[in-house]
Design an enzyme around this catalytic site. Structure first.
Site, PDB file in Angstrom:
ATOM      1  N   LYS A 105       0.827  -1.226   0.000  1.00 15.71           N
ATOM      2  CA  LYS A 105       0.000   0.000   0.000  1.00 15.71           C
ATOM      3  C   LYS A 105       0.848   1.257   0.000  1.00 15.71           C
ATOM      4  CE  LYS A 105       0.141  -1.740   4.425  1.00 15.71           C
ATOM      5  NZ  LYS A 105      -0.233  -2.983   5.044  1.00 15.71           N
ATOM      6  N   ILE A 136     -10.158  -8.707   3.108  1.00 10.53           N
ATOM      7  CA  ILE A 136     -11.478  -8.191   2.717  1.00 10.53           C
ATOM      8  C   ILE A 136     -11.433  -7.769   1.239  1.00 10.53           C
ATOM      9  CG2 ILE A 136     -13.205  -6.409   3.155  1.00 10.53           C
ATOM     10  CD1 ILE A 136     -12.024  -6.047   5.941  1.00 10.53           C
ATOM     11  N   GLY A 187       1.911  -9.205  18.659  1.00 10.24           N
ATOM     12  CA  GLY A 187       2.274  -9.231  17.243  1.00 10.24           C
ATOM     13  C   GLY A 187       1.377  -8.357  16.363  1.00 10.24           C
ATOM     14  N   ASP A 201      -0.347   4.472   7.734  1.00 11.23           N
ATOM     15  CA  ASP A 201      -0.748   3.236   7.046  1.00 11.23           C
ATOM     16  C   ASP A 201      -2.206   3.340   6.570  1.00 11.23           C
ATOM     17  OD1 ASP A 201      -0.422   0.175   6.552  1.00 11.23           O
ATOM     18  OD2 ASP A 201      -2.222   0.345   7.796  1.00 11.23           O
ATOM     19  N   LYS A 205      -3.780   3.386   2.621  1.00 10.60           N
ATOM     20  CA  LYS A 205      -4.894   2.564   2.125  1.00 10.60           C
ATOM     21  C   LYS A 205      -6.022   3.447   1.607  1.00 10.60           C
ATOM     22  CE  LYS A 205      -3.691  -1.098   5.362  1.00 10.60           C
ATOM     23  NZ  LYS A 205      -3.854  -1.504   6.761  1.00 10.60           N
ATOM     24  N   GLY A 302      -2.443 -10.040   8.593  1.00 11.30           N
ATOM     25  CA  GLY A 302      -2.077 -11.410   8.976  1.00 11.30           C
ATOM     26  C   GLY A 302      -1.846 -12.262   7.747  1.00 11.30           C
TER      27      GLY A 302
HETATM   28  N1  LIG Z   1       1.880  -8.055   7.560  1.00  9.52           N
HETATM   29  C1  LIG Z   1       0.614  -7.864   7.209  1.00  9.52           C
HETATM   30  O1  LIG Z   1      -0.312  -8.254   7.922  1.00  9.52           O
HETATM   31  C2  LIG Z   1       0.313  -7.191   5.890  1.00  9.52           C
HETATM   32  C3  LIG Z   1      -1.027  -7.026   5.507  1.00  9.52           C
HETATM   33  C4  LIG Z   1      -1.325  -6.432   4.269  1.00  9.52           C
HETATM   34  C5  LIG Z   1      -0.279  -6.028   3.447  1.00  9.52           C
HETATM   35  N2  LIG Z   1       1.014  -6.221   3.854  1.00  9.52           N
HETATM   36  C6  LIG Z   1       2.085  -5.784   2.946  1.00  9.52           C
HETATM   37  O2  LIG Z   1       2.754  -6.952   2.475  1.00  9.52           O
HETATM   38  C7  LIG Z   1       4.125  -6.646   2.211  1.00  9.52           C
HETATM   39  C8  LIG Z   1       5.010  -7.619   2.963  1.00  9.52           C
HETATM   40  O3  LIG Z   1       4.798  -7.471   4.346  1.00  9.52           O
HETATM   41  P1  LIG Z   1       5.390  -8.528   5.410  1.00  9.52           P
HETATM   42  O4  LIG Z   1       4.725  -8.210   6.700  1.00  9.52           O
HETATM   43  O5  LIG Z   1       5.284  -9.921   4.878  1.00  9.52           O
HETATM   44  O6  LIG Z   1       6.948  -8.082   5.469  1.00  9.52           O
HETATM   45  P2  LIG Z   1       8.145  -8.852   6.149  1.00  9.52           P
HETATM   46  O7  LIG Z   1       7.654  -9.877   7.110  1.00  9.52           O
HETATM   47  O8  LIG Z   1       9.109  -7.826   6.603  1.00  9.52           O
HETATM   48  O9  LIG Z   1       8.839  -9.662   4.933  1.00  9.52           O
HETATM   49  C9  LIG Z   1       9.594  -9.071   3.934  1.00  9.52           C
HETATM   50  C10 LIG Z   1      10.230 -10.184   3.086  1.00  9.52           C
HETATM   51  O10 LIG Z   1      10.875  -9.587   1.967  1.00  9.52           O
HETATM   52  C11 LIG Z   1      12.221 -10.051   1.882  1.00  9.52           C
HETATM   53  N3  LIG Z   1      13.009  -8.961   1.315  1.00  9.52           N
HETATM   54  C12 LIG Z   1      13.096  -7.682   1.762  1.00  9.52           C
HETATM   55  N4  LIG Z   1      13.877  -6.949   0.951  1.00  9.52           N
HETATM   56  C13 LIG Z   1      14.284  -7.779  -0.033  1.00  9.52           C
HETATM   57  C14 LIG Z   1      15.102  -7.627  -1.171  1.00  9.52           C
HETATM   58  N5  LIG Z   1      15.671  -6.483  -1.491  1.00  9.52           N
HETATM   59  N6  LIG Z   1      15.306  -8.691  -1.976  1.00  9.52           N
HETATM   60  C15 LIG Z   1      14.739  -9.889  -1.668  1.00  9.52           C
HETATM   61  N7  LIG Z   1      13.942 -10.085  -0.618  1.00  9.52           N
HETATM   62  C16 LIG Z   1      13.723  -9.056   0.197  1.00  9.52           C
HETATM   63  C17 LIG Z   1      12.615 -10.462   3.287  1.00  9.52           C
HETATM   64  O11 LIG Z   1      13.640 -11.443   3.206  1.00  9.52           O
HETATM   65  P3  LIG Z   1      14.215 -12.221   4.502  1.00  9.52           P
HETATM   66  O12 LIG Z   1      13.092 -13.124   4.948  1.00  9.52           O
HETATM   67  O13 LIG Z   1      15.382 -12.987   4.014  1.00  9.52           O
HETATM   68  O14 LIG Z   1      14.542 -11.167   5.505  1.00  9.52           O
HETATM   69  C18 LIG Z   1      11.290 -11.013   3.819  1.00  9.52           C
HETATM   70  O15 LIG Z   1      11.148 -12.365   3.447  1.00  9.52           O
HETATM   71  C19 LIG Z   1       4.303  -5.177   2.625  1.00  9.52           C
HETATM   72  O16 LIG Z   1       4.161  -4.356   1.495  1.00  9.52           O
HETATM   73  C20 LIG Z   1       3.162  -4.938   3.595  1.00  9.52           C
HETATM   74  O17 LIG Z   1       2.768  -3.585   3.654  1.00  9.52           O
HETATM   75  C21 LIG Z   1       1.331  -6.778   5.047  1.00  9.52           C
END
Ligand SMILES: NC(=O)c1ccc[n+]([C@@H]2O[C@H](COP(=O)([O-])OP(=O)(O)OC[C@H]3O[C@@H](n4cnc5c(N)ncnc54)[C@H](OP(=O)(O)O)[C@@H]3O)[C@@H](O)[C@H]2O)c1
Length: 430
Positions: A105, A136, A187, A201, A205, A302
């Site tokens: 986002k 959603i 968490g 955030d 959105k 999540g």
């Molecule tokens: N968390 C939520 O509930 C949620 C909900 C809706 C949307 N989102 C969106 O989904 C996206 C991901 O969120 P997340 O919570 O999953 O993030 P996260 O847990 O921080 O995971 C990021 C992942 O990307 C990898 N990564 C980061 N930089 C990289 C690079 N330059 N090259 C290759 N891999 C790289 C990391 O590798 P390593 O594992 O090796 O560190 C990790 O696996 C974000 O845009 C977030 O806003 C998240």
């Protein structure tokens, strides 16, 4: 059988959730929908990191560009987050003729115009259902289900962290710091919670919702953004005395003079449907000129809910690729005219005002006089018993007033000798 070859960027919370979902449902998609989703490569930052779900080493690379440049990849799923690298990777993927699915986002809010333009020029699809409201399906609702409607307003709770904190403050009477700590332990909040608690955030959105609700381009900086970090437990308690709850709302409202677009703590009547959305849940209340009110409610974050939205985008792309859906069948709203966003100073609202005042005769009259001079009339008032230090809270609710007038009045009131500290201002919605 249509095969979609996927390159995945990121194996964090959502990437790993997506990987697990694909592992458990791949056969189901093949059997029931006739679509095979094949994972070709996965980019991570560190290949040797210990992960909850083991992924074959042969799939992993630490060079994300290797994934977007792989000629065998049809769709890039971007789940690394952040702006700079994600933008470069998505740009390269689209330029190389790949479709893109993203949950990012922040990127779409800050650089959506460029990315959507590039996707248009390259005639590729970019889908982003997971970027708003996690599981959603609100983007699909706006683009498809509500396409026959002129959208009149959106009232939404789209930041689960803030909603969790406000719920704890309401139900346990905990203060902001305690509730934040609990959200972090469970968490629901990051170690650095700024994006969530300062409303950024939710504003990201809202920028995406605005684009599809009102068919236009939005500059992120035009969205008014205020978070919950200044909300005190006393505000929650006083709001309750007046029959309200405090919620962080992302609001978009159409009017002749432009669109109101704001993220703000808000007093909502306790009977309002959004006042009863609690914990980490999200809800989006959309009013269309034909359908009336539509409420979408569910888990806004999540791994499993967010991966569900990512997967739905992938299936959508596979169906289009297979010729089983096309652009005409699922119209995307035009997204090309600049939207006129109203400046916050011109909005009309009711307000909750909380002052800490010295407990002596004539203070209320002085404050009322300043408010009156700024065309603000009081609809309700409570002054609390004397407490330590001779300073007492004074709470006023106003009738409809212009934000500009309220700000000017508060500036004057905060300079009065009898007023201590900064006053609290929270908008009221019905
Ligand atoms: N968390 C939520 O509930 C949620 C909900 C809706 C949307 N989102 C969106 O989904 C996206 C991901 O969120 P997340 O919570 O999953 O993030 P996260 O847990 O921080 O995971 C990021 C992942 O990307 C990898 N990564 C980061 N930089 C990289 C690079 N330059 N090259 C290759 N891999 C790289 C990391 O590798 P390593 O594992 O090796 O560190 C990790 O696996 C974000 O845009 C977030 O806003 C998240």
């Amino acid at each position: 059988m249509k095969t979609l070859r996927v390159g995945l960027l990121g194996l964090g919370q959502i990437g790993a959730g997506f990987y697990s979902l694909l592992a458990s449902k791949r056969d189901f998609f093949r059997r029931e929908i006739g679509i095979s989703i094949d994972l070709v490569k996965v980019a991570v930052r560190n290949k040797d990191k210990k992960r909850k779900k083991s992924v074959p080493k042969s799939l992993l690379t630490e060079n994300a560009f290797e994934v977007v440049r792989d000629p065998s990849v049809d769709v890039v799923v971007e789940l690394i987050g952040g702006i700079r690298e994600a933008k470069a990777l998505i740009g390269e993927a689209l330029t190389r003729g790949k479709h893109v699915v993203t949950a990012n986002k922040a990127l779409l809010a800050e650089a959506g115009d460029e990315i959507f333009d590039l996707a248009d020029r390259k005639k590729r699809w970019i889908f982003f259902e997971a970027s708003v409201g996690g599981g959603i399906p609100v983007i699909k609702a706006l683009r498809e289900g509500l396409v026959a409607n002129r959208i009149e307003s959106i009232y939404s709770i789209i930041n689960g962290t803030s909603n969790y904190i406000l719920t704890r403050m309401t139900e346990d009477k905990s203060d902001f710091r305690e509730a934040l700590r609990e959200a972090q332990e469970k968490g629901y909040a990051e170690a650095d919670p700024t994006l969530d608690i300062e409303g950024i955030d939710a504003a990201h959105k809202l920028a995406i919702l605005l684009r599809f609700a009102f068919c236009g381009n939005v500059r992120f900086k035009d969205i008014y953004c205020e978070g919950i970090s200044r909300i005190r437990s006393e505000d929650i308690a006083f709001a309750h005395e007046f029959g309200y709850r405090v919620k962080l709302l992302a609001i978009a409202k159409a009017s002749k003079e432009g669109i109101e677009a704001r993220v703000q703590p808000t007093l909502l009547p306790e009977s309002h449907i959004l006042a009863n959305v609690n914990g980490a849940f999200n809800a989006v209340l959309i009013r269309g000129d034909q359908v009336g009110d539509v409420l979408l409610y569910g888990k806004g974050a999540g791994p499993a809910p967010t991966a569900s939205a990512v997967m739905s985008d992938l299936i959508d792309i596979a169906m289009r690729e297979a010729g089983r859906l096309n652009e005409e069948a699922l119209p995307m709203r035009a997204i090309r005219r600049p939207l006129k966003i109203k400046n916050i100073s011109s909005i009309l609202s009711r307000y909750y005002l909380r002052f800490h005042v010295v407990d002596r005769p004539g203070v209320l009259a002085k404050i009322a006089q300043v408010l009156g001079k700024h065309r603000i009339s009081i609809s309700d008032c409570v002054q609390k018993e004397r407490s330590a230090g001779n300073v007492v809270p004074l709470i006023l609710l106003t009738h409809g007033a212009h934000e500009r007038d309220v700000r000017n009045a508060i500036r004057r009131i905060d300079r009065l000798d009898a007023v201590s500290g900064h006053s609290q201002v929270i908008r009221i919605e019905q």
